[in-house]
Design a protein around this motif. Sequence first.
Motif, PDB file in Angstrom:
ATOM      1  N   GLY A 211     -19.821  22.993 -93.126  1.00 14.22           N
ATOM      2  CA  GLY A 211     -20.726  23.688 -92.221  1.00 14.22           C
ATOM      3  C   GLY A 211     -21.805  22.798 -91.627  1.00 14.22           C
ATOM      4  O   GLY A 211     -22.891  23.257 -91.329  1.00 14.22           O
ATOM      5  N   VAL A 212     -21.518  21.507 -91.456  1.00 12.92           N
ATOM      6  CA  VAL A 212     -22.507  20.556 -90.955  1.00 12.92           C
ATOM      7  C   VAL A 212     -22.090  20.100 -89.560  1.00 12.92           C
ATOM      8  O   VAL A 212     -20.973  19.630 -89.364  1.00 12.92           O
ATOM      9  N   THR A 213     -22.995  20.235 -88.595  1.00 15.64           N
ATOM     10  CA  THR A 213     -22.723  19.756 -87.242  1.00 15.64           C
ATOM     11  C   THR A 213     -23.036  18.269 -87.156  1.00 15.64           C
ATOM     12  O   THR A 213     -23.677  17.703 -88.047  1.00 15.64           O
ATOM     13  N   TYR A 214     -22.609  17.658 -86.063  1.00  8.24           N
ATOM     14  CA  TYR A 214     -22.934  16.238 -85.855  1.00  8.24           C
ATOM     15  C   TYR A 214     -24.448  16.041 -85.845  1.00  8.24           C
ATOM     16  O   TYR A 214     -24.960  15.084 -86.422  1.00  8.24           O
ATOM     17  N   SER A 215     -25.137  16.916 -85.177  1.00  6.31           N
ATOM     18  CA  SER A 215     -26.598  16.822 -85.093  1.00  6.31           C
ATOM     19  C   SER A 215     -27.240  16.901 -86.478  1.00  6.31           C
ATOM     20  O   SER A 215     -28.147  16.136 -86.805  1.00  6.31           O
ATOM     21  N   GLN A 216     -26.763  17.815 -87.289  1.00  2.75           N
ATOM     22  CA  GLN A 216     -27.284  17.950 -88.649  1.00  2.75           C
ATOM     23  C   GLN A 216     -26.946  16.720 -89.481  1.00  2.75           C
ATOM     24  O   GLN A 216     -27.755  16.290 -90.298  1.00  2.75           O
ATOM     25  N   LEU A 217     -25.767  16.161 -89.263  1.00  2.00           N
ATOM     26  CA  LEU A 217     -25.385  14.959 -89.999  1.00  2.00           C
ATOM     27  C   LEU A 217     -26.319  13.804 -89.661  1.00  2.00           C
ATOM     28  O   LEU A 217     -26.738  13.066 -90.545  1.00  2.00           O
ATOM     29  N   VAL A 218     -26.675  13.671 -88.386  1.00  2.00           N
ATOM     30  CA  VAL A 218     -27.629  12.638 -87.970  1.00  2.00           C
ATOM     31  C   VAL A 218     -28.937  12.804 -88.732  1.00  2.00           C
ATOM     32  O   VAL A 218     -29.496  11.838 -89.263  1.00  2.00           O
TER      33      VAL A 218
ATOM     34  N   LYS B 192     -26.826   7.384 -84.197  1.00  2.00           N
ATOM     35  CA  LYS B 192     -26.922   8.301 -83.063  1.00  2.00           C
ATOM     36  C   LYS B 192     -25.759   9.286 -83.136  1.00  2.00           C
ATOM     37  O   LYS B 192     -24.675   8.964 -83.628  1.00  2.00           O
ATOM     38  N   GLU B 193     -25.997  10.487 -82.633  1.00  2.00           N
ATOM     39  CA  GLU B 193     -24.958  11.515 -82.671  1.00  2.00           C
ATOM     40  C   GLU B 193     -23.683  11.050 -81.965  1.00  2.00           C
ATOM     41  O   GLU B 193     -22.577  11.246 -82.470  1.00  2.00           O
ATOM     42  N   ALA B 194     -23.830  10.419 -80.803  1.00  2.00           N
ATOM     43  CA  ALA B 194     -22.654   9.949 -80.052  1.00  2.00           C
ATOM     44  C   ALA B 194     -21.860   8.925 -80.861  1.00  2.00           C
ATOM     45  O   ALA B 194     -20.620   8.941 -80.847  1.00  2.00           O
TER      46      ALA B 194
ATOM     47  N   ILE C 107     -21.674   8.677 -84.151  1.00  2.00           N
ATOM     48  CA  ILE C 107     -20.990   9.382 -85.245  1.00  2.00           C
ATOM     49  C   ILE C 107     -19.775  10.131 -84.708  1.00  2.00           C
ATOM     50  O   ILE C 107     -18.695  10.074 -85.279  1.00  2.00           O
ATOM     51  N   ARG C 108     -19.963  10.820 -83.601  1.00  2.00           N
ATOM     52  CA  ARG C 108     -18.858  11.570 -82.993  1.00  2.00           C
ATOM     53  C   ARG C 108     -17.685  10.626 -82.683  1.00  2.00           C
ATOM     54  O   ARG C 108     -16.533  10.942 -82.979  1.00  2.00           O
ATOM     55  N   ASN C 109     -17.985   9.453 -82.115  1.00  2.00           N
ATOM     56  CA  ASN C 109     -16.936   8.487 -81.781  1.00  2.00           C
ATOM     57  C   ASN C 109     -16.256   7.936 -83.016  1.00  2.00           C
ATOM     58  O   ASN C 109     -15.027   7.839 -83.072  1.00  2.00           O
ATOM     59  N   LYS C 110     -17.042   7.567 -84.021  1.00  2.00           N
ATOM     60  CA  LYS C 110     -16.463   7.019 -85.257  1.00  2.00           C
ATOM     61  C   LYS C 110     -15.502   8.020 -85.890  1.00  2.00           C
ATOM     62  O   LYS C 110     -14.388   7.674 -86.291  1.00  2.00           O
ATOM     63  N   LEU C 111     -15.950   9.264 -85.991  1.00  2.00           N
ATOM     64  CA  LEU C 111     -15.136  10.262 -86.670  1.00  2.00           C
ATOM     65  C   LEU C 111     -13.920  10.665 -85.849  1.00  2.00           C
ATOM     66  O   LEU C 111     -12.841  10.886 -86.399  1.00  2.00           O
ATOM     67  N   SER C 112     -14.070  10.746 -84.534  1.00  2.00           N
ATOM     68  CA  SER C 112     -12.918  11.128 -83.710  1.00  2.00           C
ATOM     69  C   SER C 112     -11.857  10.030 -83.693  1.00  2.00           C
ATOM     70  O   SER C 112     -10.664  10.321 -83.657  1.00  2.00           O
ATOM     71  N   ARG C 113     -12.284   8.764 -83.719  1.00  4.10           N
ATOM     72  CA  ARG C 113     -11.340   7.648 -83.766  1.00  4.10           C
ATOM     73  C   ARG C 113     -10.768   7.457 -85.163  1.00  4.10           C
ATOM     74  O   ARG C 113      -9.703   6.876 -85.334  1.00  4.10           O
ATOM     75  N   GLY C 114     -11.530   7.896 -86.167  1.00  5.12           N
ATOM     76  CA  GLY C 114     -11.102   7.679 -87.545  1.00  5.12           C
ATOM     77  C   GLY C 114     -11.294   6.244 -87.987  1.00  5.12           C
ATOM     78  O   GLY C 114     -10.657   5.795 -88.937  1.00  5.12           O
TER      79      GLY C 114
END
Length: 58
Positions: free
Chosen positions: A5-12, A23-25, A27-34
């Motif tokens: 239940g954690v959003t990218y923003s909350q993870l930041v 930065k949120e962007a 994290i989003r890129n790292k996780l989406s690329r794996g």
Amino acid sequence: MKLKGVTYSQLVERLAEIGVDEKEANIRNKLSRGKFNAAFLLQCLTAIGVERVDMDKL
């Protein structure tokens, strides 16, 4: 990233609380690329409060 239940923003925010500046962007890129290192994985798990990983359930 809705795991636990954690959003990218909350993870930041949670990472910042443990001294990790991301930065949120990024994290989003790292996780989406794996593509991220084990240290980042452990930081994320710590930030979201995971205390145990059961490898049999993966």
